[in-house]
Design a protein around this motif. Structure first.
Motif, PDB file in Angstrom:
ATOM      1  N   ALA A  60      52.022  26.129  20.512  1.00  0.00           N
ATOM      2  CA  ALA A  60      50.942  27.071  20.798  1.00  0.00           C
ATOM      3  C   ALA A  60      50.491  26.975  22.247  1.00  0.00           C
ATOM      4  O   ALA A  60      50.059  27.969  22.844  1.00  0.00           O
ATOM      5  N   GLN A  81      52.875  37.161  15.757  1.00  0.00           N
ATOM      6  CA  GLN A  81      51.868  36.176  15.371  1.00  0.00           C
ATOM      7  C   GLN A  81      50.697  36.828  14.651  1.00  0.00           C
ATOM      8  O   GLN A  81      50.124  36.250  13.719  1.00  0.00           O
ATOM      9  N   THR A 133      55.740  32.051  12.577  1.00  0.00           N
ATOM     10  CA  THR A 133      54.944  30.887  12.975  1.00  0.00           C
ATOM     11  C   THR A 133      54.421  30.161  11.737  1.00  0.00           C
ATOM     12  O   THR A 133      53.704  30.754  10.926  1.00  0.00           O
ATOM     13  N   THR A 140      43.314  31.741  13.635  1.00  0.00           N
ATOM     14  CA  THR A 140      44.480  31.318  14.410  1.00  0.00           C
ATOM     15  C   THR A 140      45.192  32.513  15.021  1.00  0.00           C
ATOM     16  O   THR A 140      45.622  32.483  16.180  1.00  0.00           O
ATOM     17  N   LEU A 181      46.040  33.124  18.915  1.00  0.00           N
ATOM     18  CA  LEU A 181      47.417  33.257  19.379  1.00  0.00           C
ATOM     19  C   LEU A 181      47.657  34.611  20.032  1.00  0.00           C
ATOM     20  O   LEU A 181      48.350  34.718  21.048  1.00  0.00           O
TER      21      LEU A 181
END
Length: 402
Positions: free
Chosen positions: A27, A59, A114, A332, A336
């Motif tokens: 990341a 992502q 991911t 997340t 991202l």
């Protein structure tokens, strides 16, 4: 304050925290490594930006979806399958001489696969420790992840700029596989049983607190990625100055995270912490000298981990326990996408106007986040005065005989 040492005496905590930290290193590496690699292959930051945009789209799709299906297929299976695909795609991204569209397709696959290791770990934390230790564990997790941003960019700038542009990507793949397998084989993951979500995909977005988390997570990640790209453009042509600046920024963030990460959140916590980041980025855009940008990076870094600690805690309390994994998936994803989107936008700005304009844009994005955190009250923690309750008036004492 709970002693951090006590946390790691609890069975399983050390392995989960450290393994997920290693697995999440890409990341802090992959966007910058892909930016350098594709730019070197095609001599264009704009082309690299297109590839990073594809990575971001992948992502964005992966985060909440893969986290949500834990309850149906099990945490072990979901992470195992996505880890395998992501590792293969990341290695393929390092192949030299490919066309920009092919790089973009591979980047999309890498992003879409991911592994949801961060949401998995954070959904496991409440079952690993006593309730009184949870705040400390979330604060520690949010702070220690700055190691990713300290060493990740340094590793990438050294390998990709000093040796070969593909090595940063390959290093990210190696860390993903190493940490991913260690995390995947932990008993807590193998035997994890996730509850079924309470609503449809995306229903957690009705939480105002979670929407605040997504907005702030996107802003802080995009601004940081834009600064990274600008620093590489300004200082990455020979020498180690770019890596030193990025390491100083992240070291400052790590120290600040441990110092203030466990403090009680108030109505203005996010605005103040984001404001500090914005000030540092604005200062960095004013001059191009190494020491000036280094000092400005230290100022900006002092707000990053405290912001991440705040939004992590807000996410853990924003939704029902069975929806926490999906909520962390959305969080997340926002971060991202912010990283990849910030790198992409910075690439276009650097090609057209230079690195200083990219830094100024990063500051503008951050101050926009300050505005959101300042004027949107719903979903924010209450003010300190509200948390402490109304202040009782001091009773008036009448002297005897008056």
């Amino acid at each position: 304050m709970t002693n951090y040492r006590d946390l790691f005496r609890t069975r399983g905590v050390f392995r989960i925290v450290v393994s997920q930290l290693i697995a999440r290193f890409p990341a802090g590496m992959l966007s910058l490594a892909a930016l350098i690699h594709v730019q070197r292959q095609h001599d264009s930051y704009a082309a690299a930006g297109l590839v990073l945009a594809a990575l971001a789209i992948g992502q964005a799709i992966a985060g909440p979806l893969t986290s949500r299906i834990f309850g149906r297929f099990g945490m072990f299976r979901v992470i195992g399958v996505t880890l395998t695909i992501a590792a293969l795609a990341t290695v393929s991204l390092a192949i030299p001489g490919l066309s920009v569209p092919l790089y973009a397709v591979i980047a999309f696959i890498a992003g879409a696969s991911t592994p949801p290791i961060q949401p998995a770990a954070r959904s496991l934390y409440p079952s690993l420790v006593a309730p009184k230790q949870r705040t400390a564990l979330f604060a520690f997790d949010a702070s220690v992840q700055e190691i990713i941003w300290i060493f990740g960019p340094v590793i990438v700038t050294f390998l990709s700029l000093s040796i070969h542009s593909a090595l940063g990507i390959l290093a990210a793949a190696a860390l993903l596989v190493t940490g991913g397998i260690w995390f995947l084989t932990a008993p807590q993951v193998v035997h994890a049983v996730s509850g079924e979500p309470t609503g449809r995909l995306g229903s957690v977005l009705r939480s105002h607190a979670l929407l605040m988390v997504l907005a702030v997570g996107f802003v802080i990640s995009a601004a940081t990625a834009m600064m990274e790209a600008a620093v590489v453009a300004n200082f990455g042509h020979g020498g180690v100055q770019a890596g030193v600046i990025l390491a100083a920024l992240c070291a400052s963030s790590l120290a600040a995270g441990f110092l203030v990460g466990q403090r009680r959140l108030t109505r203005w916590s996010l605005a103040k912490r984001l404001g500090l980041v914005g000030v540092g980025l604005a200062l960095a855009s004013m001059q191009t000298g190494f020491w000036w940008v280094l000092a400005a990076g230290v100022i900006a870094g002092a707000g990053i981990a405290p912001v991440i600690a705040a939004i992590t805690h807000m996410t853990s309390t924003a939704v029902a326990s069975s929806d926490v994994a999906e909520a962390f998936g959305w969080s997340t994803t926002a971060q991202l996408v912010g990283i990849a989107g910030g790198s992409s936008a910075a690439g276009v700005l650097i090609d057209a106007y230079g690195g200083q304009v990219a830094l100024a844009a990063a500051a503008a994005v951050t101050f926009a986040g300050v505005g959101i955190a300042s004027f949107v009250g719903r979903g924010q923690p209450p003010s300190r005065r509200a948390q402490e309750g109304p202040t009782r008036p001091i009773p008036r004492v009448t002297p005897v005989g008056a």
